[in-house]
Design a protein around this motif. Structure first.
Motif, PDB file in Angstrom:
ATOM      1  N   LYS A   3       0.841  -1.202   0.000  1.00  0.00           N
ATOM      2  CA  LYS A   3       0.000   0.000   0.000  1.00  0.00           C
ATOM      3  C   LYS A   3       0.875   1.251   0.000  1.00  0.00           C
ATOM      4  N   TYR A   4       0.470   2.240  -0.800  1.00  0.00           N
ATOM      5  CA  TYR A   4       1.207   3.496  -0.890  1.00  0.00           C
ATOM      6  C   TYR A   4       0.234   4.668  -0.894  1.00  0.00           C
ATOM      7  N   ILE A   5       0.730   5.813  -0.473  1.00  0.00           N
ATOM      8  CA  ILE A   5      -0.022   7.064  -0.563  1.00  0.00           C
ATOM      9  C   ILE A   5       0.754   8.003  -1.478  1.00  0.00           C
ATOM     10  N   ASP A   7       2.469  11.042  -2.997  1.00  0.00           N
ATOM     11  CA  ASP A   7       2.977  12.294  -2.443  1.00  0.00           C
ATOM     12  C   ASP A   7       3.253  13.327  -3.527  1.00  0.00           C
ATOM     13  N   ASN A   8       2.993  12.971  -4.794  1.00  0.00           N
ATOM     14  CA  ASN A   8       3.140  13.922  -5.902  1.00  0.00           C
ATOM     15  C   ASN A   8       1.841  14.677  -6.106  1.00  0.00           C
ATOM     16  N   LYS A   9       1.914  15.783  -6.803  1.00  0.00           N
ATOM     17  CA  LYS A   9       0.689  16.514  -7.141  1.00  0.00           C
ATOM     18  C   LYS A   9      -0.115  15.745  -8.175  1.00  0.00           C
ATOM     19  N   ASN A  41      -7.857   4.279  -4.020  1.00  0.00           N
ATOM     20  CA  ASN A  41      -8.873   4.739  -3.066  1.00  0.00           C
ATOM     21  C   ASN A  41      -9.977   3.698  -2.866  1.00  0.00           C
ATOM     22  N   LYS A  53      -2.317  13.909  -5.334  1.00  0.00           N
ATOM     23  CA  LYS A  53      -1.760  13.796  -3.997  1.00  0.00           C
ATOM     24  C   LYS A  53      -2.771  13.205  -3.019  1.00  0.00           C
ATOM     25  N   ASN A  54      -2.265  12.289  -2.177  1.00  0.00           N
ATOM     26  CA  ASN A  54      -3.032  11.622  -1.121  1.00  0.00           C
ATOM     27  C   ASN A  54      -3.910  10.477  -1.625  1.00  0.00           C
ATOM     28  N   ASP A  55      -3.880  10.169  -2.929  1.00  0.00           N
ATOM     29  CA  ASP A  55      -4.554   8.954  -3.395  1.00  0.00           C
ATOM     30  C   ASP A  55      -3.895   7.738  -2.747  1.00  0.00           C
ATOM     31  N   VAL A  56      -4.710   6.751  -2.411  1.00  0.00           N
ATOM     32  CA  VAL A  56      -4.201   5.523  -1.773  1.00  0.00           C
ATOM     33  C   VAL A  56      -4.157   4.400  -2.803  1.00  0.00           C
TER      34      VAL A  56
END
Length: 283
Positions: A3-5, A7-9, A41, A53-56
Motif C-alpha cells: 500500500k502506498y499514498i 505524495d506527488n501533485k 482509493n 496527492k493523497n490517493d491511496v
C-alpha cells in the motif's frame, strides 16, 4: 498486498508504480490492470489513470516473482562493469537506484564512474574497485573514450548528414533544475560542444534518428541543445514539444547512451580495447 499514498501533485498510475518498483516488469503491471489487481482509493482500476496527492494505492502483485533486472551486462572484466540500464531508473541517490541494485547483486561496494538521467537508457560504466575509480573517471573526462548517444527528434535533421560539431552557451538554473541554451556567450553561461549526425529521416512521422557525440558534458546538454535547434527529443517532458509528445506514445525521452568508443588504449588495461555498442530500446 502493498500500500502506498501518493505524495506527488499529479502522476500517472504506471509511472507511480515504477517510482516504487523500477525493476517491476511492464507486462506484470499491465496484467494487474487487466485483472483489476490494483486499487485506487479502494476502487479496482483497469486503466492508467492520473493520480493526485493523497490517493491511496493498493497493489495485489507478487513483486518478487515479477521483478526483472533493470539492466543488462554489456561488458565485464575483473576491474569494471559496463551495463545498459533501462529508462525510468535513477543511477544513484534514491532507494532502488541502479547502483544499489548492482551492489546487492554483486555483494560488493561498486562505484559509478559517470551518470545518466533517470529517463535516459543505455551504457554506464561502473568500477569494481574504488582505487580504480579516479583513473576511469580521468579517462572519461579527458575524452580518451567517446560517448555516443542515439536520439529520435522532431523534424528533419538531414542538414547534418556528416558529423557536425555545434557550439553554444548553456546557463543552468539550479533552483529550477532547468538549463537554457544561447547562440552567444552571456553572463554565467558555459560553452558547450555537441556533435550531431543524422542517421535517418521518417517523413511520415516527421522525426529524425540522430547520433550525438557529447563533447562537453553539461547538465541536460543534449536535450536542451537539440530543443534550442528546433528539434527536441521525442518524449522529453522538460524541453520537448508537448503536443507532439502527447501523440508519440513514448513513455520516456527517446535518448539512449549507445556507444563507448576507445580513442586511446588504456595502458592499465582496465578499460576495454574495443567499442562497446548497445542497441536502443526506447519505451
Amino acid at each position: 498486498m502493498v500500500k502506498y499514498i501518493v505524495d506527488n501533485k499529479e502522476i500517472k498510475l504506471i509511472d507511480f508504480i515504477y517510482t516504487k518498483h523500477p525493476a517491476l516488469s511492464y507486462s506484470a503491471i499491465c496484467k494487474a490492470l487487466r485483472d483489476k489487481d490494483i486499487k485506487v482509493n479502494g476502487k479496482r482500476i483497469n486503466e492508467n489513470i492520473l493520480l493526485i496527492k493523497n490517493d491511496v494505492i493498493q497493489l495485489y502483485i507478487n513483486i518478487e516473482n515479477n521483478t526483472r533486472k533493470p539492466y543488462k551486462i554489456a561488458f565485464e572484466n575483473d576491474k569494471i562493469l559496463i551495463v545498459s540500464k533501462d529508462q525510468g531508473i535513477t543511477v544513484n541517490n534514491e532507494k532502488n537506484s541502479l547502483i544499489d541494485i548492482i551492489r546487492s547483486d554483486y555483494k560488493s561496494d561498486y562505484e559509478l564512474c559517470h551518470r545518466l538521467d533517470r529517463n535516459t537508457g543505455g551504457l554506464i560504466i561502473i568500477s569494481k574497485d574504488k582505487s580504480n575509480t579516479p583513473h576511469i573517471c580521468k579517462l572519461i573526462n579527458e575524452r580518451n573514450f567517446r560517448k555516443l548517444y542515439t536520439a529520435i527528434v522532431v523534424g528533419d535533421m538531414r542538414r547534418y548528414k556528416e558529423n557536425t560539431i555545434l557550439k553554444a552557451w548553456l546557463f543552468k538554473d539550479a533552483k529550477k533544475n532547468t538549463v537554457y541554451v544561447y547562440d552567444e556567450e552571456r553572463k554565467f553561461t558555459k560553452e558547450i560542444l555537441t556533435g550531431i549526425r543524422c542517421i535517418s529521416y521518417d517523413a511520415a512521422k516527421n522525426t529524425s534518428v540522430v547520433e550525438i557525440d557529447l563533447i562537453t558534458g553539461r547538465t541536460h546538454q543534449i536535450r536542451a541543445h537539440l530543443a534550442h535547434l528546433g528539434n527536441p527529443i521525442v518524449g522529453d517532458g522538460k524541453y520537448g514539444d508537448y503536443s507532439y509528445n502527447r501523440q508519440s506514445g513514448y513513455k520516456y525521452q527517446a535518448l539512449w547512451a549507445s556507444s563507448i568508443i576507445p580513442i586511446i588504449k588504456d595502458p592499465s588495461g582496465i578499460m576495454p580495447d574495443e567499442s562497446v555498442i548497445d542497441t536502443p530500446r526506447f519505451k
